[in-house]
Design an enzyme around this catalytic site. Structure first.
Site, short mmCIF file in Angstrom:
data_model
loop_
_atom_site.label_atom_id
_atom_site.label_comp_id
_atom_site.label_asym_id
_atom_site.label_seq_id
_atom_site.Cartn_x
_atom_site.Cartn_y
_atom_site.Cartn_z
N GLN A 39 56.73 111.98 1.33
CA GLN A 39 56.05 113.18 1.79
C GLN A 39 57.00 114.37 1.85
OE1 GLN A 39 55.27 110.47 4.28
NE2 GLN A 39 53.09 110.20 3.95
N ASN A 59 51.41 114.76 1.17
CA ASN A 59 51.65 113.51 0.49
C ASN A 59 52.22 113.76 -0.90
OD1 ASN A 59 50.59 111.87 2.59
ND2 ASN A 59 48.52 112.39 1.91
N CYS A 68 52.14 112.10 10.79
CA CYS A 68 53.19 111.23 10.23
C CYS A 68 54.23 111.00 11.31
CB CYS A 68 53.83 111.87 9.00
SG CYS A 68 55.14 110.86 8.29
N GLY A 69 54.23 109.81 11.90
CA GLY A 69 55.15 109.52 12.99
C GLY A 69 56.60 109.51 12.57
N ASN A 152 45.39 110.44 11.99
CA ASN A 152 44.97 110.12 10.63
C ASN A 152 44.33 108.73 10.68
OD1 ASN A 152 47.31 108.69 11.14
ND2 ASN A 152 48.40 109.33 9.33
N HIS A 154 43.27 104.83 10.13
CA HIS A 154 43.94 103.56 9.84
C HIS A 154 42.95 102.41 9.90
CE1 HIS A 154 48.17 104.89 9.91
NE2 HIS A 154 47.71 105.82 10.75
N ASN A 185 44.58 104.76 5.69
CA ASN A 185 45.83 104.02 5.54
C ASN A 185 45.54 102.56 5.84
OD1 ASN A 185 47.80 106.40 5.29
ND2 ASN A 185 46.70 106.88 7.18
N GLU A 203 49.75 103.73 2.29
CA GLU A 203 49.32 105.03 2.78
C GLU A 203 48.48 105.76 1.75
OE1 GLU A 203 52.07 107.45 5.00
OE2 GLU A 203 53.58 105.86 4.95
N ARG A 204 47.46 106.45 2.24
CA ARG A 204 46.63 107.26 1.35
C ARG A 204 47.48 108.40 0.79
NH1 ARG A 204 42.75 110.95 5.33
NH2 ARG A 204 44.44 111.67 6.68
N CYS A 212 55.75 103.21 8.20
CA CYS A 212 54.70 104.17 8.53
C CYS A 212 54.60 104.20 10.04
CB CYS A 212 53.37 103.78 7.90
SG CYS A 212 51.99 104.88 8.32
N SER A 214 52.75 106.17 12.20
CA SER A 214 51.39 106.15 12.75
C SER A 214 50.72 104.81 12.48
CB SER A 214 50.55 107.30 12.18
OG SER A 214 50.43 107.19 10.77
N GLY A 215 51.08 104.17 11.35
CA GLY A 215 50.55 102.84 11.03
C GLY A 215 51.05 101.79 12.01
#
Length: 269
Positions: A39, A59, A68-69, A152, A154, A185, A203-204, A212, A214-215
């Site tokens: 990114q 992205n 995006c964490g 976002n 998930h 995601n 990730e999308r 990731c 946030s994932g």
């Protein structure tokens, strides 16, 4: 920069004026013809009075992301490294939300990711009612997935082994599933014990990344809601480890992890 292997090109747009088009983002992110990254992150002046900075995330395909964490952690270190702030705790805008970032020792950063969202319309996800998990048909299989937003969307699937060779096919099928109008995601969660999990995320707009943030948060939230995990969990990803805390209900998710500066340079567009 990178956070546990999830890599970014960070651009200061406070001390220089720049306007990037989607094709510029794609060129920068190209690992053969550009700099190469998952990114591109832009550091901007804040739009809200309570914020210290604003950041935007793009992205590799040129599309704009909402959260995006790992990028947020790198953001905090970047603005200190570039002497854009003297703060060790800062509030930044990311999309329509505010996040608190705290610099720790050894270049680690703690991110207050805010509370997860479970209402399908907020994710967005095409379901009428909220549930801890949902049935989803993808790649010819019927799956049970946890779906939520950490800024976002998930979708998280529990698996026995994150090294299963079929996960790439499933990741693509889940990511682009028609029930996610803005795509999602796709995360694959392997529970080692109540305080330790392994995770892969597709990730999308990017594909599989080494980490990731946030994932990782979404996976722990899903695992907590299902009763599999404690409130402090180490998430082991391909690129490194993240530490996630969530007390449940409407409390914020806290993520702590490493940051690293790979190199600095210039590019002509």
């Amino acid at each position: 920069m990178h956070g546990a292997g999830n890599d970014f090109v960070m651009i200061d747009t406070i001390s220089q004026r720049i306007k990037l088009r989607p094709r510029d983002i794609r060129r920068i992110a190209d690992r053969r013809r550009g700099v190469g990254c998952d990114q591109v992150l832009l550091v901007e002046p804040p739009g809200q009075p309570e914020a210290d900075f604003r950041y935007r995330i793009f992205n590799a395909d040129g599309s704009e992301a909402g959260q995006c964490g790992n990028g947020a952690r790198c953001f905090a270190r970047f603005v200190r490294h570039r002497r854009l702030t003297h703060l060790t705790t800062m509030v930044v805008e990311a999309g329509s939300s505010l996040m608190t970032l705290r610099l720790r020792e050894n270049h680690e950063v703690e991110v207050d990711m805010g509370a997860p969202l479970f209402t399908p319309a907020d994710i967005p996800f095409r379901r009428a009612e909220t549930a801890p998990e949902y049935e989803l048909t993808a790649a010819g299989e019927t799956l049970r997935v946890g779906v939520l937003s950490m800024g976002n969307p998930h979708a998280v699937l529990r698996v026995n082994d994150v090294n299963d060779g079929s996960l790439e096919r499933l990741g693509e099928a889940i990511r682009s599933h028609e029930d996610f109008p803005e795509e999602t995601n796709a995360g694959f969660l392997e529970v080692v014990d109540r305080t330790h999990v392994r995770l892969r995320v597709f990730e999308r707009g990017v594909g599989e990344t080494e980490a990731c943030g946030s994932g990782a948060c979404a996976a722990v939230v899903y695992g907590r809601r299902m009763g599999w995990l404690d409130d402090r969990v180490t998430v082991e990803l391909t690129g490194g480890k993240l530490h996630i805390q969530w007390q449940g209900d409407d409390s914020s998710v806290l993520m702590t992890g490493p940051t690293a500066i790979s190199f600095e340079g210039t590019i002509r567009l």
